[in-house]
Motif scaffolding. Structure first.
Motif, PDB file in Angstrom:
ATOM      1  N   LEU A 165      68.081  79.088 -33.814  1.00 17.55           N
ATOM      2  CA  LEU A 165      67.772  78.352 -32.279  1.00 17.55           C
ATOM      3  C   LEU A 165      68.323  76.766 -32.596  1.00 17.55           C
ATOM      4  CD1 LEU A 165      67.098  78.808 -29.430  1.00 17.55           C
ATOM      5  CD2 LEU A 165      64.662  78.394 -30.123  1.00 17.55           C
ATOM      6  N   GLY A 166      68.244  76.389 -33.451  1.00 19.48           N
ATOM      7  CA  GLY A 166      68.103  74.942 -33.731  1.00 19.48           C
ATOM      8  C   GLY A 166      69.887  74.867 -33.943  1.00 19.48           C
ATOM      9  N   MET A 167      70.356  75.754 -34.650  1.00 22.50           N
ATOM     10  CA  MET A 167      72.102  75.611 -34.539  1.00 22.50           C
ATOM     11  C   MET A 167      72.768  75.902 -33.276  1.00 22.50           C
ATOM     12  SD  MET A 167      72.316  77.691 -38.245  1.00 22.50           S
ATOM     13  CE  MET A 167      74.043  77.718 -38.129  1.00 22.50           C
ATOM     14  N   LYS A 168      72.004  76.961 -32.377  1.00 21.08           N
ATOM     15  CA  LYS A 168      72.756  77.079 -31.239  1.00 21.08           C
ATOM     16  C   LYS A 168      72.669  75.761 -30.270  1.00 21.08           C
ATOM     17  CE  LYS A 168      71.632  81.925 -31.163  1.00 21.08           C
ATOM     18  NZ  LYS A 168      70.623  83.313 -30.650  1.00 21.08           N
ATOM     19  N   GLN A 169      71.323  75.125 -30.376  1.00 21.74           N
ATOM     20  CA  GLN A 169      71.386  73.841 -29.690  1.00 21.74           C
ATOM     21  C   GLN A 169      72.321  72.746 -30.110  1.00 21.74           C
ATOM     22  OE1 GLN A 169      69.539  74.740 -26.763  1.00 21.74           O
ATOM     23  NE2 GLN A 169      68.294  73.212 -26.820  1.00 21.74           N
TER      24      GLN A 169
ATOM     25  N   ASP B 280      61.719  74.796 -33.547  1.00 27.93           N
ATOM     26  CA  ASP B 280      60.699  74.751 -34.401  1.00 27.93           C
ATOM     27  C   ASP B 280      60.683  73.201 -35.072  1.00 27.93           C
ATOM     28  OD1 ASP B 280      62.652  74.429 -36.290  1.00 27.93           O
ATOM     29  OD2 ASP B 280      62.311  76.460 -37.417  1.00 27.93           O
ATOM     30  N   PRO B 281      59.567  72.788 -35.769  1.00 23.15           N
ATOM     31  CA  PRO B 281      59.356  71.397 -35.864  1.00 23.15           C
ATOM     32  C   PRO B 281      60.722  70.749 -36.862  1.00 23.15           C
ATOM     33  CG  PRO B 281      57.457  72.257 -36.345  1.00 23.15           C
ATOM     34  CD  PRO B 281      58.348  73.410 -36.062  1.00 23.15           C
ATOM     35  N   ALA B 282      61.405  71.537 -37.423  1.00 27.77           N
ATOM     36  CA  ALA B 282      62.522  71.095 -38.427  1.00 27.77           C
ATOM     37  C   ALA B 282      63.854  70.987 -37.230  1.00 27.77           C
ATOM     38  CB  ALA B 282      62.874  72.052 -39.494  1.00 27.77           C
ATOM     39  N   GLY B 283      63.740  71.776 -36.249  1.00 24.47           N
ATOM     40  CA  GLY B 283      64.804  71.736 -35.498  1.00 24.47           C
ATOM     41  C   GLY B 283      64.555  70.586 -34.590  1.00 24.47           C
ATOM     42  N   ILE B 284      63.649  70.220 -34.081  1.00 26.56           N
ATOM     43  CA  ILE B 284      63.459  69.202 -33.179  1.00 26.56           C
ATOM     44  C   ILE B 284      63.545  67.867 -34.026  1.00 26.56           C
ATOM     45  CG2 ILE B 284      61.345  67.781 -32.133  1.00 26.56           C
ATOM     46  CD1 ILE B 284      59.985  70.424 -31.459  1.00 26.56           C
ATOM     47  N   VAL B 285      63.272  67.687 -35.293  1.00 28.64           N
ATOM     48  CA  VAL B 285      63.600  66.721 -36.029  1.00 28.64           C
ATOM     49  C   VAL B 285      65.362  66.460 -36.103  1.00 28.64           C
ATOM     50  CG1 VAL B 285      63.684  65.495 -38.372  1.00 28.64           C
ATOM     51  CG2 VAL B 285      61.673  66.592 -37.307  1.00 28.64           C
ATOM     52  N   GLU B 286      66.119  67.695 -36.234  1.00 24.59           N
ATOM     53  CA  GLU B 286      67.359  67.393 -36.211  1.00 24.59           C
ATOM     54  C   GLU B 286      67.971  67.032 -35.071  1.00 24.59           C
ATOM     55  OE1 GLU B 286      68.658  71.801 -37.262  1.00 24.59           O
ATOM     56  OE2 GLU B 286      68.093  71.603 -39.032  1.00 24.59           O
ATOM     57  N   ILE B 287      67.384  67.411 -33.817  1.00 24.56           N
ATOM     58  CA  ILE B 287      68.020  67.062 -32.530  1.00 24.56           C
ATOM     59  C   ILE B 287      67.579  65.732 -32.492  1.00 24.56           C
ATOM     60  CG2 ILE B 287      67.674  67.343 -30.191  1.00 24.56           C
ATOM     61  CD1 ILE B 287      69.378  69.596 -31.490  1.00 24.56           C
ATOM     62  N   ARG B 288      66.279  65.196 -32.678  1.00 24.22           N
ATOM     63  CA  ARG B 288      66.131  63.969 -32.587  1.00 24.22           C
ATOM     64  C   ARG B 288      67.042  62.851 -33.280  1.00 24.22           C
ATOM     65  NH1 ARG B 288      61.159  62.433 -35.929  1.00 24.22           N
ATOM     66  NH2 ARG B 288      60.268  64.097 -34.453  1.00 24.22           N
ATOM     67  N   HIS B 289      67.369  63.282 -34.709  1.00 25.14           N
ATOM     68  CA  HIS B 289      68.391  62.349 -35.568  1.00 25.14           C
ATOM     69  C   HIS B 289      69.616  62.230 -35.091  1.00 25.14           C
ATOM     70  CE1 HIS B 289      65.611  62.785 -39.328  1.00 25.14           C
ATOM     71  NE2 HIS B 289      65.161  62.039 -38.465  1.00 25.14           N
ATOM     72  N   LEU B 290      70.099  63.490 -34.395  1.00 23.03           N
ATOM     73  CA  LEU B 290      71.521  63.521 -33.650  1.00 23.03           C
ATOM     74  C   LEU B 290      71.617  62.513 -32.538  1.00 23.03           C
ATOM     75  CD1 LEU B 290      74.228  64.679 -33.753  1.00 23.03           C
ATOM     76  CD2 LEU B 290      73.203  66.598 -32.327  1.00 23.03           C
ATOM     77  N   MET B 291      70.601  62.542 -31.680  1.00 21.72           N
ATOM     78  CA  MET B 291      70.490  61.665 -30.487  1.00 21.72           C
ATOM     79  C   MET B 291      70.751  60.383 -30.875  1.00 21.72           C
ATOM     80  SD  MET B 291      68.095  63.358 -27.585  1.00 21.72           S
ATOM     81  CE  MET B 291      66.447  63.491 -28.679  1.00 21.72           C
ATOM     82  N   ARG B 292      69.717  59.764 -31.954  1.00 24.18           N
ATOM     83  CA  ARG B 292      69.610  58.623 -32.263  1.00 24.18           C
ATOM     84  C   ARG B 292      71.207  57.926 -32.780  1.00 24.18           C
ATOM     85  NH1 ARG B 292      67.109  54.727 -30.244  1.00 24.18           N
ATOM     86  NH2 ARG B 292      69.151  54.094 -30.415  1.00 24.18           N
ATOM     87  N   SER B 293      71.761  58.914 -33.521  1.00 23.06           N
ATOM     88  CA  SER B 293      72.986  58.537 -34.448  1.00 23.06           C
ATOM     89  C   SER B 293      74.091  58.462 -32.946  1.00 23.06           C
ATOM     90  CB  SER B 293      73.615  59.799 -35.351  1.00 23.06           C
ATOM     91  OG  SER B 293      73.763  60.950 -34.618  1.00 23.06           O
ATOM     92  N   LEU B 294      73.821  59.292 -32.064  1.00 21.07           N
ATOM     93  CA  LEU B 294      75.002  59.299 -31.178  1.00 21.07           C
ATOM     94  C   LEU B 294      74.916  57.761 -30.436  1.00 21.07           C
ATOM     95  CD1 LEU B 294      74.908  62.684 -29.778  1.00 21.07           C
ATOM     96  CD2 LEU B 294      76.826  61.801 -30.753  1.00 21.07           C
ATOM     97  N   ALA B 295      73.534  57.436 -30.374  1.00 19.30           N
ATOM     98  CA  ALA B 295      73.382  55.950 -29.350  1.00 19.30           C
ATOM     99  C   ALA B 295      73.874  55.040 -30.153  1.00 19.30           C
ATOM    100  CB  ALA B 295      71.805  56.029 -29.101  1.00 19.30           C
ATOM    101  N   ASP B 296      73.688  55.103 -31.411  1.00 18.61           N
ATOM    102  CA  ASP B 296      74.048  54.184 -32.483  1.00 18.61           C
ATOM    103  C   ASP B 296      75.411  53.996 -32.441  1.00 18.61           C
ATOM    104  OD1 ASP B 296      71.445  53.697 -33.390  1.00 18.61           O
ATOM    105  OD2 ASP B 296      71.567  55.001 -35.122  1.00 18.61           O
ATOM    106  N   ASP B 297      76.250  55.002 -32.069  1.00 20.31           N
ATOM    107  CA  ASP B 297      77.834  54.887 -31.784  1.00 20.31           C
ATOM    108  C   ASP B 297      78.061  54.340 -30.326  1.00 20.31           C
ATOM    109  OD1 ASP B 297      78.118  55.750 -34.373  1.00 20.31           O
ATOM    110  OD2 ASP B 297      78.684  57.755 -34.050  1.00 20.31           O
ATOM    111  N   GLY B 298      77.320  53.933 -29.624  1.00 24.95           N
ATOM    112  CA  GLY B 298      77.505  53.375 -28.279  1.00 24.95           C
ATOM    113  C   GLY B 298      77.498  54.429 -26.882  1.00 24.95           C
ATOM    114  N   ILE B 299      77.089  55.638 -27.305  1.00 27.09           N
ATOM    115  CA  ILE B 299      76.928  56.744 -26.153  1.00 27.09           C
ATOM    116  C   ILE B 299      75.735  56.266 -25.731  1.00 27.09           C
ATOM    117  CG2 ILE B 299      76.872  59.087 -25.620  1.00 27.09           C
ATOM    118  CD1 ILE B 299      78.509  59.663 -28.209  1.00 27.09           C
TER     119      ILE B 299
END
Length: 289
Positions: free
Chosen positions: A108-112, A137-156
């Motif tokens: 499910l995390g990979m699909k998201q 699941d908790p691991a998938g939530i952490v993955e999405i969280r880190h991804l969102m932060r990294s995108l914002a760090d790039d100016g998005i």
């Protein structure tokens, strides 16, 4: 007004109007009244800004018997996007090693994450994610969280809609709160939490002292209540020392004294006046994305 390059939490209870608002911003439904701009362009002309906006609305939909890469290739062709972007976005969301695997084999995390990869194909200036952690699941939530932060760090600029307040506060630096379709708060995390009343937690060694401790705290001018054998006091953190001295004067020995961290959930209930069991889970200036 949402600052450029921020991760903005768009929060409110189920039914508050989050998804409806997002659908209006994306030109999927028409507003009955009012005005808005996206990336400086009027909401009435979505064709003028949608080529700079990526979006994932609730659960993504892909062909189960195609690979992740093939699914993105189909979307790229439909959107007239150069297929060279596919490997770039797959790497960005951490799916480069699974790009050739069938979508139906993904977790499910990979699909998201593949859904977010699809939203990045257009090289967006603004990314809108509606409940991206739903069902993870908790691991998938952490993955999405880190991804969102990294995108914002790039100016998005990232707008993430969610009713999971405890999770969203860990990644967002700006918040827009709505309730029943109305704006309750808009501003930075610092502004939101600055006006929030802190809580001190005190637990006496002898449970029989609970009532006496509550009465003493209330006599000192602070609201207090008992929650599962602990006295919860509405007071600033600096009052903890005085609370300890007060307990000593009353002959009460404390075995626990701590501060409950300020939270987005507590701020929401404080701003809306709702009890925590009734719902989920000031407007500042900012540059417009």
């Amino acid at each position: 007004d949402i600052p450029s390059g921020a991760v903005c939490g768009f929060v409110g209870p189920n039914g508050a109007g989050k998804t409806t608002t997002i659908r209006m911003l994306l030109g999927l439904i028409r507003p009955t009244s009012g005005t808005a701009t996206v990336l400086g362009r009027p909401l009435t002309d979505p064709a003028s800004y949608l080529d700079r906006v990526g979006a994932l609305i609730e659960s993504p939909a892909f062909y189960p018997n195609l690979s992740g890469r093939a699914n993105l290739a189909a979307l790229a062709r439909l959107g007239r996007i150069h297929t060279a972007r596919i490997d770039t976005v797959l790497g960005r969301v951490g799916l480069a090693g699974r790009a050739a695997d069938l979508y139906r084999t993904y977790s499910l995390g990979m699909k998201q994450r593949l859904g977010i990869a699809a939203s990045l194909l257009v090289e967006p200036t603004l990314l809108i994610l509606d409940e991206p952690a739903n069902g993870l699941d908790p691991a998938g939530i952490v993955e999405i969280r880190h991804l969102m932060r990294s995108l914002a760090d790039d100016g998005i600029t990232v707008i993430v809609s969610s009713h999971l307040l405890a999770e969203i506060e860990q990644v967002c630096d700006f918040f827009v709160m709505i309730q029943a379709g109305c704006l309750v708060f808009q501003g930075t995390a610092e502004t939101l939490f600055a006006g929030q009343t802190a809580e001190l937690l005190a637990r006496p060694e002898n449970p029989a002292d609970l009532d006496a401790l509550i009465a003493a705290v209330q006599a000192a001018g602070h609201p207090a209540r008992m929650v599962e054998g602990t006295v919860v006091v509405d007071a600033e953190p600096a009052w903890a020392a005085e609370l300890n001295r007060l307990a000593t004067r009353e002959g009460v020995t404390l075995v626990h004294l701590s501060e409950r961290p300020r939270s987005l959930e507590a701020a929401f209930f404080e701003l809306t006046g709702e009890a925590s069991g009734d719902a989920m889970s000031p407007v500042g200036q900012a540059s417009r994305p």
